[in-house]
Design a protein around this motif. Sequence first.
Motif, PDB file in Angstrom:
ATOM      1  N   GLY A  80      12.581   2.721 -12.815  1.00 55.30           N
ATOM      2  CA  GLY A  80      12.046   1.515 -12.190  1.00 55.30           C
ATOM      3  C   GLY A  80      10.976   0.804 -12.999  1.00 55.30           C
ATOM      4  N   PRO A  81       9.942   1.528 -13.469  1.00 50.72           N
ATOM      5  CA  PRO A  81       8.928   0.852 -14.279  1.00 50.72           C
ATOM      6  C   PRO A  81       9.522   0.208 -15.537  1.00 50.72           C
ATOM      7  CG  PRO A  81       8.076   2.929 -13.481  1.00 50.72           C
ATOM      8  CD  PRO A  81       9.534   2.890 -13.111  1.00 50.72           C
ATOM      9  N   ARG A  82      10.488   0.847 -16.155  1.00 51.08           N
ATOM     10  CA  ARG A  82      11.116   0.242 -17.341  1.00 51.08           C
ATOM     11  C   ARG A  82      11.928  -0.986 -16.934  1.00 51.08           C
ATOM     12  NH1 ARG A  82      12.990   3.910 -21.641  1.00 51.08           N
ATOM     13  NH2 ARG A  82      11.195   3.061 -22.672  1.00 51.08           N
ATOM     14  N   PHE A  83      12.652  -0.913 -15.836  1.00 52.19           N
ATOM     15  CA  PHE A  83      13.450  -2.034 -15.357  1.00 52.19           C
ATOM     16  C   PHE A  83      12.581  -3.271 -15.127  1.00 52.19           C
ATOM     17  CE2 PHE A  83      17.076  -3.995 -13.465  1.00 52.19           C
ATOM     18  CZ  PHE A  83      16.623  -4.748 -12.397  1.00 52.19           C
ATOM     19  N   THR A 102      11.327  -1.618   2.638  1.00 54.57           N
ATOM     20  CA  THR A 102      10.296  -0.922   1.864  1.00 54.57           C
ATOM     21  C   THR A 102      10.905   0.287   1.173  1.00 54.57           C
ATOM     22  OG1 THR A 102       8.589  -1.607   3.432  1.00 54.57           O
ATOM     23  CG2 THR A 102       8.071   0.259   2.012  1.00 54.57           C
ATOM     24  N   TYR A 103      10.551   0.445  -0.116  1.00 55.51           N
ATOM     25  CA  TYR A 103      11.035   1.551  -0.931  1.00 55.51           C
ATOM     26  C   TYR A 103       9.834   2.345  -1.440  1.00 55.51           C
ATOM     27  CZ  TYR A 103      15.387  -1.051  -0.996  1.00 55.51           C
ATOM     28  OH  TYR A 103      16.525  -1.716  -0.618  1.00 55.51           O
ATOM     29  N   PRO A 104       9.933   3.671  -1.509  1.00 55.27           N
ATOM     30  CA  PRO A 104       8.807   4.480  -1.982  1.00 55.27           C
ATOM     31  C   PRO A 104       8.605   4.429  -3.492  1.00 55.27           C
ATOM     32  CG  PRO A 104      10.620   5.905  -1.349  1.00 55.27           C
ATOM     33  CD  PRO A 104      11.023   4.507  -0.988  1.00 55.27           C
ATOM     34  N   SER A 105       9.628   4.012  -4.259  1.00 53.76           N
ATOM     35  CA  SER A 105       9.490   3.984  -5.717  1.00 53.76           C
ATOM     36  C   SER A 105      10.194   2.771  -6.303  1.00 53.76           C
ATOM     37  CB  SER A 105      10.059   5.257  -6.346  1.00 53.76           C
ATOM     38  OG  SER A 105      11.465   5.219  -6.335  1.00 53.76           O
ATOM     39  N   LEU A 106       9.728   2.363  -7.479  1.00 56.26           N
ATOM     40  CA  LEU A 106      10.375   1.262  -8.182  1.00 56.26           C
ATOM     41  C   LEU A 106      11.781   1.631  -8.629  1.00 56.26           C
ATOM     42  CD1 LEU A 106       7.591  -0.313 -10.419  1.00 56.26           C
ATOM     43  CD2 LEU A 106       8.884  -1.417  -8.593  1.00 56.26           C
ATOM     44  N   SER A 107      12.002   2.890  -8.913  1.00 55.86           N
ATOM     45  CA  SER A 107      13.338   3.323  -9.326  1.00 55.86           C
ATOM     46  C   SER A 107      14.347   3.127  -8.199  1.00 55.86           C
ATOM     47  CB  SER A 107      13.312   4.788  -9.771  1.00 55.86           C
ATOM     48  OG  SER A 107      12.508   4.922 -10.926  1.00 55.86           O
ATOM     49  N   PHE A 126      17.599   0.694  -8.275  1.00 56.07           N
ATOM     50  CA  PHE A 126      18.927   1.164  -7.870  1.00 56.07           C
ATOM     51  C   PHE A 126      19.530   0.237  -6.824  1.00 56.07           C
ATOM     52  CE2 PHE A 126      22.262   4.219  -7.514  1.00 56.07           C
ATOM     53  CZ  PHE A 126      22.665   4.185  -6.194  1.00 56.07           C
ATOM     54  N   ALA A 127      18.714  -0.200  -5.866  1.00 52.25           N
ATOM     55  CA  ALA A 127      19.202  -1.099  -4.825  1.00 52.25           C
ATOM     56  C   ALA A 127      19.656  -2.436  -5.420  1.00 52.25           C
ATOM     57  CB  ALA A 127      18.120  -1.327  -3.772  1.00 52.25           C
ATOM     58  N   ILE A 128      18.963  -2.904  -6.448  1.00 53.15           N
ATOM     59  CA  ILE A 128      19.312  -4.177  -7.071  1.00 53.15           C
ATOM     60  C   ILE A 128      20.569  -4.056  -7.924  1.00 53.15           C
ATOM     61  CG2 ILE A 128      18.557  -5.873  -8.803  1.00 53.15           C
ATOM     62  CD1 ILE A 128      15.669  -5.374  -7.790  1.00 53.15           C
ATOM     63  N   THR A 129      20.647  -2.989  -8.728  1.00 54.75           N
ATOM     64  CA  THR A 129      21.706  -2.880  -9.736  1.00 54.75           C
ATOM     65  C   THR A 129      22.881  -2.010  -9.330  1.00 54.75           C
ATOM     66  OG1 THR A 129      20.731  -0.939 -10.799  1.00 54.75           O
ATOM     67  CG2 THR A 129      19.973  -3.111 -11.553  1.00 54.75           C
ATOM     68  N   GLY A 130      22.642  -1.061  -8.425  1.00 52.33           N
ATOM     69  CA  GLY A 130      23.698  -0.118  -8.059  1.00 52.33           C
ATOM     70  C   GLY A 130      23.834   1.019  -9.054  1.00 52.33           C
ATOM     71  N   ALA A 179       0.808  -1.223   0.000  1.00 47.53           N
ATOM     72  CA  ALA A 179       0.000   0.000   0.000  1.00 47.53           C
ATOM     73  C   ALA A 179       0.841   1.273   0.000  1.00 47.53           C
ATOM     74  CB  ALA A 179      -0.950   0.002   1.196  1.00 47.53           C
ATOM     75  N   ASP A 180       1.984   1.264   0.678  1.00 47.55           N
ATOM     76  CA  ASP A 180       2.789   2.487   0.769  1.00 47.55           C
ATOM     77  C   ASP A 180       4.125   2.382   0.046  1.00 47.55           C
ATOM     78  OD1 ASP A 180       4.048   2.036   4.184  1.00 47.55           O
ATOM     79  OD2 ASP A 180       3.696   0.622   2.565  1.00 47.55           O
ATOM     80  N   GLY A 181       4.224   1.528  -0.957  1.00 48.90           N
ATOM     81  CA  GLY A 181       5.468   1.446  -1.716  1.00 48.90           C
ATOM     82  C   GLY A 181       5.706   0.065  -2.278  1.00 48.90           C
ATOM     83  N   PHE A 182       6.980  -0.345  -2.206  1.00 45.80           N
ATOM     84  CA  PHE A 182       7.406  -1.602  -2.791  1.00 45.80           C
ATOM     85  C   PHE A 182       8.344  -2.305  -1.820  1.00 45.80           C
ATOM     86  CE2 PHE A 182       5.600  -0.541  -6.805  1.00 45.80           C
ATOM     87  CZ  PHE A 182       5.649   0.844  -6.830  1.00 45.80           C
ATOM     88  N   ALA A 183       8.121  -3.589  -1.607  1.00 46.52           N
ATOM     89  CA  ALA A 183       8.953  -4.351  -0.675  1.00 46.52           C
ATOM     90  C   ALA A 183       9.910  -5.244  -1.455  1.00 46.52           C
ATOM     91  CB  ALA A 183       8.072  -5.201   0.241  1.00 46.52           C
ATOM     92  N   TRP A 184      11.198  -5.178  -1.067  1.00 43.28           N
ATOM     93  CA  TRP A 184      12.226  -6.020  -1.669  1.00 43.28           C
ATOM     94  C   TRP A 184      13.287  -6.305  -0.622  1.00 43.28           C
ATOM     95  CZ3 TRP A 184      17.483  -4.907  -2.728  1.00 43.28           C
ATOM     96  CH2 TRP A 184      18.137  -5.878  -3.473  1.00 43.28           C
ATOM     97  N   ASN A 185      13.624  -7.579  -0.476  1.00 37.49           N
ATOM     98  CA  ASN A 185      14.675  -7.997   0.455  1.00 37.49           C
ATOM     99  C   ASN A 185      14.438  -7.501   1.878  1.00 37.49           C
ATOM    100  OD1 ASN A 185      16.289  -9.683  -0.987  1.00 37.49           O
ATOM    101  ND2 ASN A 185      18.080  -8.346  -0.989  1.00 37.49           N
ATOM    102  N   GLY A 186      13.186  -7.497   2.325  1.00 36.23           N
ATOM    103  CA  GLY A 186      12.871  -7.110   3.694  1.00 36.23           C
ATOM    104  C   GLY A 186      12.861  -5.614   3.952  1.00 36.23           C
TER     105      GLY A 186
END
Length: 163
Positions: free
Chosen positions: A147-150, A129-134, A138-142, A120-127
Amino acid sequence: MPRVRIGPALPDREQLDVEIVRLRDLDVGELRNRWHAVFGRPAPAHLPRHLLFRVIAYRLQAVRLGDLDSESQRLLDHSGSPEKAGQSAVDLVRRIAEVRPGTVLSREWNGRMQRVTVIADGFAWNGKTYPSLSQVAFAITGTRWNGPRFFGLRDKPQKGGSA
């Protein structure tokens, strides 16, 4: 000594506002004369007073404050009607697919599957929460990614019609 580039002075907004207010007091003949002064040609005979006023006021603002960007001009030039132009503008804004909480987005990166859950308030990855897919990308690729394109959400055709 470093070079300094000086930009143009900011437009005098008060003077522009006064000029537009003065347009309101002009009758049709005076507006047609003003049109000729602004555009360098006679006004179209079929235009009523309110359209003469609006087009002249727009041109005065565009000259002083800047006109539409090239993408907006292209959109309007290629649209057949105001309704079509409006829909095209809406479609440009909706390039990102709508995703609901609970949706899992996945993408393989460097041989590993990356899964992101929409909450509801963003995106969860690896435990975390991030406010945006971008920011997730960035966290995944460095590196900076859209984000939406990725995650493959960009430039997909819309399903069904819009209400």
